[in-house]
Design a protein around this motif. Structure first.
Motif, PDB file in Angstrom:
ATOM      1  N   MET A   1       0.851  -1.201   0.000  1.00 16.50           N
ATOM      2  CA  MET A   1       0.000   0.000   0.000  1.00 16.50           C
ATOM      3  C   MET A   1       0.880   1.243   0.000  1.00 16.50           C
ATOM      4  O   MET A   1       1.821   1.353   0.779  1.00 16.50           O
ATOM      5  CB  MET A   1      -0.890  -0.005   1.236  1.00 16.50           C
ATOM      6  CG  MET A   1      -2.064   0.929   1.143  1.00 16.50           C
ATOM      7  SD  MET A   1      -3.198   0.621   2.519  1.00 16.50           S
ATOM      8  CE  MET A   1      -2.567   1.763   3.739  1.00 16.50           C
ATOM      9  N   THR A   2       0.534   2.104  -0.882  1.00 22.56           N
ATOM     10  CA  THR A   2       1.341   3.303  -1.093  1.00 22.56           C
ATOM     11  C   THR A   2       1.175   4.323   0.041  1.00 22.56           C
ATOM     12  O   THR A   2       0.082   4.487   0.571  1.00 22.56           O
ATOM     13  CB  THR A   2       0.892   3.959  -2.412  1.00 22.56           C
ATOM     14  OG1 THR A   2       1.012   2.985  -3.442  1.00 22.56           O
ATOM     15  CG2 THR A   2       1.688   5.188  -2.738  1.00 22.56           C
ATOM     16  N   GLN A   3       2.253   5.015   0.376  1.00 21.57           N
ATOM     17  CA  GLN A   3       2.156   6.179   1.267  1.00 21.57           C
ATOM     18  C   GLN A   3       2.196   7.428   0.396  1.00 21.57           C
ATOM     19  O   GLN A   3       3.037   7.523  -0.507  1.00 21.57           O
ATOM     20  CB  GLN A   3       3.331   6.183   2.257  1.00 21.57           C
ATOM     21  CG  GLN A   3       3.217   5.077   3.307  1.00 21.57           C
ATOM     22  CD  GLN A   3       4.473   4.962   4.173  1.00 21.57           C
ATOM     23  OE1 GLN A   3       5.591   4.983   3.668  1.00 21.57           O
ATOM     24  NE2 GLN A   3       4.268   4.834   5.468  1.00 21.57           N
ATOM     25  N   ILE A   4       1.304   8.372   0.676  1.00 18.73           N
ATOM     26  CA  ILE A   4       1.238   9.594  -0.130  1.00 18.73           C
ATOM     27  C   ILE A   4       2.313  10.554   0.391  1.00 18.73           C
ATOM     28  O   ILE A   4       2.043  11.467   1.166  1.00 18.73           O
ATOM     29  CB  ILE A   4      -0.179  10.200  -0.089  1.00 18.73           C
ATOM     30  CG1 ILE A   4      -1.194   9.161  -0.569  1.00 18.73           C
ATOM     31  CG2 ILE A   4      -0.258  11.466  -0.962  1.00 18.73           C
ATOM     32  CD1 ILE A   4      -2.638   9.591  -0.473  1.00 18.73           C
ATOM     33  N   LEU A   5       3.542  10.301  -0.028  1.00 18.21           N
ATOM     34  CA  LEU A   5       4.683  11.090   0.422  1.00 18.21           C
ATOM     35  C   LEU A   5       5.590  11.343  -0.777  1.00 18.21           C
ATOM     36  O   LEU A   5       5.386  10.788  -1.848  1.00 18.21           O
ATOM     37  CB  LEU A   5       5.471  10.326   1.500  1.00 18.21           C
ATOM     38  CG  LEU A   5       4.730   9.987   2.800  1.00 18.21           C
ATOM     39  CD1 LEU A   5       5.594   9.091   3.678  1.00 18.21           C
ATOM     40  CD2 LEU A   5       4.329  11.259   3.559  1.00 18.21           C
ATOM     41  N   ASN A   6       6.592  12.182  -0.570  1.00 23.28           N
ATOM     42  CA  ASN A   6       7.639  12.382  -1.562  1.00 23.28           C
ATOM     43  C   ASN A   6       8.894  11.668  -1.053  1.00 23.28           C
ATOM     44  O   ASN A   6       8.783  10.605  -0.461  1.00 23.28           O
ATOM     45  CB  ASN A   6       7.841  13.876  -1.805  1.00 23.28           C
ATOM     46  CG  ASN A   6       6.565  14.505  -2.352  1.00 23.28           C
ATOM     47  OD1 ASN A   6       6.067  14.062  -3.389  1.00 23.28           O
ATOM     48  ND2 ASN A   6       6.012  15.497  -1.665  1.00 23.28           N
ATOM     49  N   LYS A   7      10.057  12.248  -1.255  1.00 21.63           N
ATOM     50  CA  LYS A   7      11.260  11.598  -0.730  1.00 21.63           C
ATOM     51  C   LYS A   7      11.163  11.515   0.793  1.00 21.63           C
ATOM     52  O   LYS A   7      10.893  12.521   1.462  1.00 21.63           O
ATOM     53  CB  LYS A   7      12.504  12.428  -1.088  1.00 21.63           C
ATOM     54  CG  LYS A   7      12.921  12.297  -2.534  1.00 21.63           C
ATOM     55  CD  LYS A   7      14.257  13.029  -2.741  1.00 21.63           C
ATOM     56  CE  LYS A   7      14.490  13.363  -4.191  1.00 21.63           C
ATOM     57  NZ  LYS A   7      15.357  14.549  -4.357  1.00 21.63           N
TER      58      LYS A   7
ATOM     59  N   ASP B   1       2.047   0.785  -5.072  1.00 24.17           N
ATOM     60  CA  ASP B   1       2.399   1.849  -6.014  1.00 24.17           C
ATOM     61  C   ASP B   1       1.397   1.976  -7.157  1.00 24.17           C
ATOM     62  O   ASP B   1       1.742   2.350  -8.275  1.00 24.17           O
ATOM     63  CB  ASP B   1       3.818   1.667  -6.564  1.00 24.17           C
ATOM     64  CG  ASP B   1       4.849   1.847  -5.463  1.00 24.17           C
ATOM     65  OD1 ASP B   1       4.552   2.577  -4.492  1.00 24.17           O
ATOM     66  OD2 ASP B   1       5.936   1.266  -5.552  1.00 24.17           O
TER      67      ASP B   1
ATOM     68  N   PHE C   1       1.663   5.116  -8.978  1.00 28.89           N
ATOM     69  CA  PHE C   1       1.905   6.226  -8.054  1.00 28.89           C
ATOM     70  C   PHE C   1       3.373   6.615  -8.131  1.00 28.89           C
ATOM     71  O   PHE C   1       4.251   5.771  -8.022  1.00 28.89           O
ATOM     72  CB  PHE C   1       1.560   5.806  -6.619  1.00 28.89           C
ATOM     73  CG  PHE C   1       1.889   6.874  -5.607  1.00 28.89           C
ATOM     74  CD1 PHE C   1       1.002   7.906  -5.366  1.00 28.89           C
ATOM     75  CD2 PHE C   1       3.088   6.842  -4.904  1.00 28.89           C
ATOM     76  CE1 PHE C   1       1.307   8.904  -4.443  1.00 28.89           C
ATOM     77  CE2 PHE C   1       3.399   7.834  -3.981  1.00 28.89           C
ATOM     78  CZ  PHE C   1       2.509   8.868  -3.757  1.00 28.89           C
TER      79      PHE C   1
ATOM     80  N   SER D   1       4.581  10.098  -6.723  1.00 25.79           N
ATOM     81  CA  SER D   1       4.885  10.883  -5.521  1.00 25.79           C
ATOM     82  C   SER D   1       3.646  11.700  -5.168  1.00 25.79           C
ATOM     83  O   SER D   1       2.734  11.890  -5.994  1.00 25.79           O
ATOM     84  CB  SER D   1       6.057  11.830  -5.773  1.00 25.79           C
ATOM     85  OG  SER D   1       5.669  12.804  -6.730  1.00 25.79           O
ATOM     86  N   SER D   2       3.643  12.218  -3.957  1.00 25.38           N
ATOM     87  CA  SER D   2       2.559  13.101  -3.538  1.00 25.38           C
ATOM     88  C   SER D   2       2.494  14.320  -4.455  1.00 25.38           C
ATOM     89  O   SER D   2       1.404  14.767  -4.853  1.00 25.38           O
ATOM     90  CB  SER D   2       2.812  13.533  -2.090  1.00 25.38           C
ATOM     91  OG  SER D   2       1.935  14.566  -1.732  1.00 25.38           O
ATOM     92  N   GLU D   3       3.657  14.840  -4.803  1.00 23.84           N
ATOM     93  CA  GLU D   3       3.707  16.038  -5.643  1.00 23.84           C
ATOM     94  C   GLU D   3       3.091  15.788  -7.024  1.00 23.84           C
ATOM     95  O   GLU D   3       2.327  16.598  -7.544  1.00 23.84           O
ATOM     96  CB  GLU D   3       5.167  16.480  -5.795  1.00 23.84           C
ATOM     97  CG  GLU D   3       5.304  17.814  -6.477  1.00 23.84           C
ATOM     98  CD  GLU D   3       6.770  18.227  -6.624  1.00 23.84           C
ATOM     99  OE1 GLU D   3       7.649  17.474  -6.175  1.00 23.84           O
ATOM    100  OE2 GLU D   3       7.001  19.290  -7.201  1.00 23.84           O
TER     101      GLU D   3
ATOM    102  N   LEU E   1       0.942  13.495  -7.766  1.00 22.26           N
ATOM    103  CA  LEU E   1      -0.498  13.297  -7.561  1.00 22.26           C
ATOM    104  C   LEU E   1      -1.217  14.629  -7.384  1.00 22.26           C
ATOM    105  O   LEU E   1      -2.285  14.869  -7.977  1.00 22.26           O
ATOM    106  CB  LEU E   1      -0.702  12.411  -6.323  1.00 22.26           C
ATOM    107  CG  LEU E   1      -2.135  12.156  -5.883  1.00 22.26           C
ATOM    108  CD1 LEU E   1      -2.914  11.418  -6.969  1.00 22.26           C
ATOM    109  CD2 LEU E   1      -2.156  11.335  -4.590  1.00 22.26           C
TER     110      LEU E   1
ATOM    111  N   ASP F   1       2.333  20.228  -1.117  1.00 19.04           N
ATOM    112  CA  ASP F   1       2.462  20.148  -2.581  1.00 19.04           C
ATOM    113  C   ASP F   1       1.396  21.013  -3.251  1.00 19.04           C
ATOM    114  O   ASP F   1       1.671  21.712  -4.230  1.00 19.04           O
ATOM    115  CB  ASP F   1       2.347  18.689  -3.032  1.00 19.04           C
ATOM    116  CG  ASP F   1       3.545  17.858  -2.585  1.00 19.04           C
ATOM    117  OD1 ASP F   1       4.670  18.383  -2.663  1.00 19.04           O
ATOM    118  OD2 ASP F   1       3.352  16.712  -2.151  1.00 19.04           O
TER     119      ASP F   1
END
Lengths: 329, 329
Positions: free
Chosen positions: A1-7, B209, B228, B230-232, B234, B275
């Motif tokens: 499951m994806t985390q809605i994050l960047n680096k 992902d 997926f 990145s949050s950015e 998205l 973001d």
């Protein structure tokens, strides 16, 4: 499951910028630091400051506001803020009536906050501290750690923040904080472990219908795995383990905090709240204040904690009920 | 992973009893019904009432309070409330200046609310309604459903609730509600499906992902799966899909709502908020109001939705900012 994050390494800075965008009327980030401060700080009262590692959102910035904290200081995920950031937080607020630091009882947190306190005092600031150790799950030597500071910390923020806003002085606030901490117990369970940031790896593993008793808020597993039967059974077990810490219960008043640990739905929290309500009636516990929600989380851990605070003085109840504009209270 | 519940069939009643325990100063449940009503209802203003299936907590009872809803009506999980409960809700509040129903655009919800409206009118009550259809993800015939009502519904609650509290009459409120709905678009994505109550089964399946675009709040899968990044990335995709619905953007003012869908952590929501903030600046979008949190969930779905509301009249902004004691705003 994806985390809605960047680096992953940018996460904390991005959280703090996100908070200061969404709550820009009240909160601002001190650039390049973990400090979120209240925009409308007055010098009329003692400043209450708290902080800790990230991963516990909305703690602690969610409690910055009128009648609670004047600033919060965030460290990396599950790592306490640096001495430099804590010291800068004290200096930013620069409260002539003094600053009280609220510290969760983890070794590294206590070390950094006390070092910052020492350095601030050397610079001439009036600083005191209170250590919160509400977690009553760790009792035996095996874990080698003292009672940790967990969700009950939010009650300490609220009571001391309101008392400070009402004009209480630094020494009385410290004493009040210590009285509140000594009257409070928390116990938490996980139904699933949280994940590490930017990873799918869970910190510990639970089978379906298995829960872990006495978890910490940094992903620490509990002291015992048990089968899960129902919310009601769980409520009964948690409440009874907390009530044995008090005597002559029927003559006392209590505040309770039901805390979701990150991914627990409000649906589950309200079902559990209803079970607690029925048990309080059954056990003739006089509950005079109650809250439920996500107050002190552990990334995306699914689980719940229950905090009991004996109201030893009616002023405590007034402080809990006093208005604040902190967004997470 | 365990759900902290009791018998699935008792869930909704236990949620409502839990809510009326935790928020007992403000909210009470009408026994044996799905109705949560405000304890301090006045007859000075038009009553705003909303409701829908359960599973969307804190919707809708979290918006019952001064300056928002006077009552909410909950049905079973993902099933609209009965005509009887909606009718009883209107009668319980019994507002001499009339009642406005806010309905999310799902076929069964609209049917039950309009039937209750008809029956209430036959009994002599003044009742109007507004249908919210902010979801702009469903465009093609394949899904055969109209634009659904999702998180933007909360903006409608807030604006109409504040306008009603300020004395606006029933017909003007209906017109205002329709203007707000026509100015609003929402798009949501899931990174994991929610589970059915009392079951480990996920309503739809996503790989790691992988995200699903245009999900509904009843577990409906989206119209397209995408990787997926990145949050950015998205945030960029969601914001741009919403902005194309408006022309001459630079001359306009917007309110935004960033909504967690149930199990999404505040950490992720604040990273995503940051973001969105940077993209709004880049695209020169004038954002004058912003909120982030869990407002309209889909059991334990993990994901996020973004709502854009064009502020067509400055009074709308005042209504958004007006104080309320509803616990989830």
């Amino acid at each position: 499951m994806t985390q809605i994050l960047n680096k992953p390494e940018d996460t904390v800075s991005q959280i703090l910028n996100g908070v200061s965008f969404i709550h820009q009327e009240k909160l601002e980030r001190v650039p390049q630091t973990g400090i979120i401060k209240y925009r409308h700080v007055t010098n009329q009262s003692v400043a209450i400051i708290s902080g800790g590692g990230s991963g516990h959102e909305p703690a602690h910035f969610g409690y910055v506001g009128r009648g609670m904290l004047q600033a919060s200081i965030s460290g990396p995920v599950f790592v306490p803020p640096s001495v430099e950031d804590i010291l800068q937080g004290i200096e930013e607020i620069n409260a002539p009536k003094g600053t009280l630091l609220i510290i969760k009882n983890f070794e590294a947190d206590v070390r950094n906050f006390l070092e910052a306190k020492k350095q601030a005092r050397q610079k001439g600031y009036l600083v005191e501290h209170v250590i919160v150790n509400d977690d009553c799950s760790i009792e035996k030597g095996s874990y080698r750690k003292r009672r940790r500071g967990v969700a009950g910390t939010v009650f300490v923020h609220k009571i001391l923040g309101a008392a400070a806003a009402n004009g209480m002085n630094l020494n009385d606030l410290k004493e009040l904080g210590e009285d509140v901490v000594a009257s409070m117990n928390t116990l938490g369970v996980a139904v699933s472990s949280g994940r590490k940031i930017g990873s799918d790896e869970r910190v510990f593993k639970l089978e379906k219908d298995e829960i872990s008793f006495g978890i910490g808020i940094h992903g620490e597993p509990g002291y015992r795995k048990e089968p899960f039967f129902s919310s009601e059974y769980l409520a009964n077990e948690l409440l009874n383990k907390l009530l044995v810490r008090y005597s002559e219960i029927s003559s006392k008043q209590f505040a309770i905090l039901i805390n979701g640990l990150g991914s627990t739905t409000l649906m589950e929290q309200f079902v559990f709240s209803n079970d607690i309500k029925r048990l309080l009636e059954l056990e003739q516990v006089n509950c005079v204040f109650q809250k439920s929600g996500n107050f002190m989380t552990s990334t995306d851990m699914s689980g719940i904690s229950l905090t009991l605070l004996e109201i030893k003085d009616l002023s405590w109840l007034d402080y809990l009920k006093q208005e604040t504009d902190a967004f997470a209270w």
